[in-house]
Design a protein around this motif. Structure first.
Motif, short mmCIF file in Angstrom:
data_model
loop_
_atom_site.label_atom_id
_atom_site.label_comp_id
_atom_site.label_asym_id
_atom_site.label_seq_id
_atom_site.Cartn_x
_atom_site.Cartn_y
_atom_site.Cartn_z
N PHE A 142 3.48 5.57 -5.69
CA PHE A 142 2.40 5.83 -4.43
C PHE A 142 1.49 4.68 -4.49
N GLY A 167 2.22 12.97 3.84
CA GLY A 167 1.68 12.92 2.36
C GLY A 167 0.51 13.99 2.28
N ALA A 210 7.93 8.82 4.28
CA ALA A 210 7.34 7.75 3.33
C ALA A 210 7.48 6.30 3.64
#
Length: 465
Positions: free
Chosen positions: A53, A82, A366
């Motif tokens: 991340f 997220g 993502a």
């Protein structure tokens, strides 16, 4: 409720309250934001870095500073944005500052999502010694009672099973609870968990922090917010219904009788890529899985009538790459973070547009790209048009080779015939098991997996010969 301001976050307040400004750290430019710059402590920043991340997402950047200030938060964001990390980091940081058992409780609508949330907490909190317990239906009650007796820091649960333990597990209570999270709140309420949640809210401390995360703010969610949150901040980083920009969305239009043929052609064209195929019913999921296996396509089913062990096993095989195709009902459409899903196929177009949003959200996560292809027959035109209206864009037609597809028809017909025979044998075995007292509901360990179904099918074919 006030709409989000330019900072994407706005305090939700009553008439006698004053509007507060967002924390200064949330005002930094999105491209400059880091987990450290929004107030996350060093140990957790290191954990984020190890997990890959690199920078906070929009919902994390806007929600975490408020949560670290001790405010209740309503987080509205599209699937794959997220949200789990957005509530996990503030809870773990507060746990570091004030360690105590049964510190936080996270409620999720599905068992698979509960396990995934627990994995995120354990991965982020491994450096600070955070302990989690997962309390969901379909699993052994005694082992869960033992896990609760060890007084974990975080309990991740489905509401029904949590209520069972609150009523029946001696010595278990949430009197020390400091944080309550309701994840995928709109789905929690759609699944009629509302009465259970009301019961839980009555027995947990009023002095707590509450986070409510949802993809959409429905009237039910707004009612739950008023009942459970105190002077919350609303953080909204998406429109009511939206899909991510890197998702390519298509449709394929053909006669209903060609549906299986088009699916086989498409998966052959996408060979080497991972795909989730969504169907409407458990029976259809099993039939499609058997059909694909008969044609040499390694598929595995996931639906609500499998035992919890088999559901987790199917997910793990798909995540690990042991199977490239997951055939699933909507039990797999919410919240599950499966890395690198290349393709989502809506074999059956969902009746509700928001279910489409969540299904296609299994890919293009993502920051990655992905494709979603919806099968439309003569019976699905209205549903497809409704989805286009909700997402605000027209779907492109996916290019196909009709002559090549029709050449597959004979092989597909034979595979369909064998799959239906195998399906009947599976169902017959399940009925016999129930008569002997070995069958059961959705959580029964005696449910038959696809591999077992395949063995039954082989024995059936030998017998027919």
């Amino acid at each position: 409720m006030p709409s989000a301001e330019s900072s994407n976050s706005s305090p939700v307040h009553s008439d006698n309250e004053t509007t507060q400004t967002a924390p200064e750290i949330a005002d930094s430019a999105a491209e400059k934001a880091t987990f450290s710059s929004i107030g996350v402590m060093k140990q957790l920043c290191e954990a984020c870095d190890k997990l890959g991340f690199k920078a906070p997402t929009d919902i994390q950047r806007d929600a975490i500073p408020w949560a670290l200030q001790g405010r209740d938060v309503i987080g509205l964001a599209q699937t794959g944005s997220g949200k789990t990390v957005a509530f996990a980091l503030p809870i773990l940081q507060a746990l570091w500052d004030n360690p105590s058992p049964l510190f936080a409780c996270v409620m999720a609508p599905t068992r698979e999502l509960a396990y995934q949330i627990s994995e995120t907490f354990e991965a982020l909190g491994s450096g600070i010694g955070a302990r989690c317990a997962v309390i969901v239906g379909g699993m052994d009650l005694i082992s869960q009672q033992i896990a609760l007796s060890k007084r974990p820091h975080i309990v991740v649960c489905t509401p029904g099973r949590l209520q069972d333990h609150l009523e029946n597990t001696k010595g278990f209570s949430l009197r020390t609870l400091k944080y309550l999270v309701m994840d995928e709140a709109d789905r929690l309420l759609d699944m009629d968990f509302g009465p259970k949640i009301d019961q839980i809210l009555r027995v947990i401390p009023r002095e707590r922090n509450t986070f409510l995360f949802s993809a959409t703010m429905t009237t039910k969610v707004a009612k739950l917010q008023r009942a459970s949150l105190s002077n919350p901040v609303k953080v909204e980083v998406s429109t009511k219904y939206s899909t991510v920009d890197k998702l390519l969305q298509y449709y394929m239009f053909f006669p209903f009788k060609r549906k299986d043929c088009y699916l086989v052609w498409l998966l052959n064209e996408m060979a080497g890529q991972t795909a989730i195929v969504f169907a409407r019913t458990c029976k259809e999921v099993l039939r499609i899985g058997l059909l694909l296996r008969n044609l040499g396509i390694e598929a595995i089913p996931l639906h609500g009538q499998l035992s919890m062990d088999k559901r987790l096993g199917a997910l793990n095989k798909f995540k690990s790459g042991a199977r490239s195709v997951l055939v699933a009902t909507d039990v797999a459409s919410r919240g599950l973070d499966i890395p690198a899903v290349d393709l989502v196929v809506n074999y059956d177009i969902p009746s509700f547009s928001k279910d489409y949003i969540h299904r296609v959200g299994r890919t293009a996560r993502a920051g990655r790209s992905g494709r979603a292809i919806s099968f439309a027959t003569q019976y699905d035109v209205e549903l497809l048009q409704r989805i286009e209206q909700v997402i605000g864009k027209k779907l492109d037609e996916f290019p196909s080779e009709k002559d090549a597809i029709l050449l597959l028809q004979e092989r597909v017909n034979e595979a369909q015939r064998i799959a239906m025979l195998e399906l009947k044998e599976v169902q017959s075995k399940q009925k016999k098991g129930k008569k002997r007292g070995h069958g059961g509901g959705a959580g029964d360990d005696k449910q038959i997996s696809l591999s077992e179904a395949k063995k039954i099918g082989r024995s059936g074919k030998k017998h027919r010969r």
